[in-house]
Scaffold this motif. Structure first.
Motif, short mmCIF file in Angstrom:
data_model
loop_
_atom_site.label_atom_id
_atom_site.label_comp_id
_atom_site.label_asym_id
_atom_site.label_seq_id
_atom_site.Cartn_x
_atom_site.Cartn_y
_atom_site.Cartn_z
N TYR A 57 -17.89 -18.58 7.00
CA TYR A 57 -17.20 -18.19 6.02
C TYR A 57 -16.15 -19.22 5.81
CZ TYR A 57 -19.54 -13.79 7.09
OH TYR A 57 -20.60 -12.78 7.31
N ASP A 60 -9.43 -17.92 3.79
CA ASP A 60 -8.23 -17.90 3.09
C ASP A 60 -7.15 -17.43 3.78
OD1 ASP A 60 -9.57 -18.37 0.72
OD2 ASP A 60 -10.30 -16.48 0.48
N LYS A 90 -14.07 -10.71 2.79
CA LYS A 90 -13.94 -9.95 1.38
C LYS A 90 -14.32 -11.11 0.53
CE LYS A 90 -9.71 -7.57 1.58
NZ LYS A 90 -8.32 -7.38 1.10
N ASN A 91 -15.29 -10.68 -0.48
CA ASN A 91 -16.01 -11.74 -1.32
C ASN A 91 -16.66 -12.86 -0.53
OD1 ASN A 91 -15.04 -9.99 -3.53
ND2 ASN A 91 -13.39 -10.95 -3.65
N ASN A 92 -17.23 -12.78 0.28
CA ASN A 92 -17.70 -13.79 1.20
C ASN A 92 -17.07 -14.88 1.85
OD1 ASN A 92 -20.38 -14.38 2.61
ND2 ASN A 92 -20.89 -16.01 0.85
N ARG A 93 -15.68 -14.49 1.95
CA ARG A 93 -14.70 -15.56 2.39
C ARG A 93 -13.97 -14.73 3.39
NH1 ARG A 93 -13.80 -20.16 -0.38
NH2 ARG A 93 -11.66 -20.45 0.52
#
Length: 107
Positions: A57, A60, A90-93
């Motif tokens: 991943y 962030d 979250k959201n593939n990150r």
């Protein structure tokens, strides 16, 4: 009426305690490196990534340059390091709230 209030209060107390335990962030040890250079991920230049349970991943909340020179001999573009992290996917990150690079293991 009093007989109904006690079980209701106990039920709410147990539910709140279970939610607090589930939401508490936990530190986990992951592999950290450049997503493109070391993990083979598609992206736009060198970017920090972590590998958790075999899946990579992008990160962030911190950057590849926040942890030294990525292109040095021991940098993220040249090696895979261990890191202690707190965060969630979250959201593939991986959204990190804490990131600590661990010392390299002696070989």
């Amino acid at each position: 009426m009093k007989k109904l209030i006690l079980p209701f209060v106990l039920l709410i107390s147990i539910t709140l305690t279970a939610q607090e335990k589930k939401e508490a962030p936990k530190t986990q040890i992951v592999e950290a490196s450049c997503g493109q250079c070391q993990f083979g991920m598609e992206g736009h230049g060198c970017e920090l990534a972590v590998r958790i349970d075999g899946k990579s991943y992008f990160v962030d909340g911190t950057s590849i340059d926040s942890h030294g020179d990525a292109h040095a001999n021991d940098g993220f573009c040249a090696s895979i390091r261990k890191a202690a992290v707190v965060g969630e996917i979250k959201n593939n990150r991986f959204v990190v709230s804490a990131f600590k690079l661990l010392p390299e293991e002696k070989k």
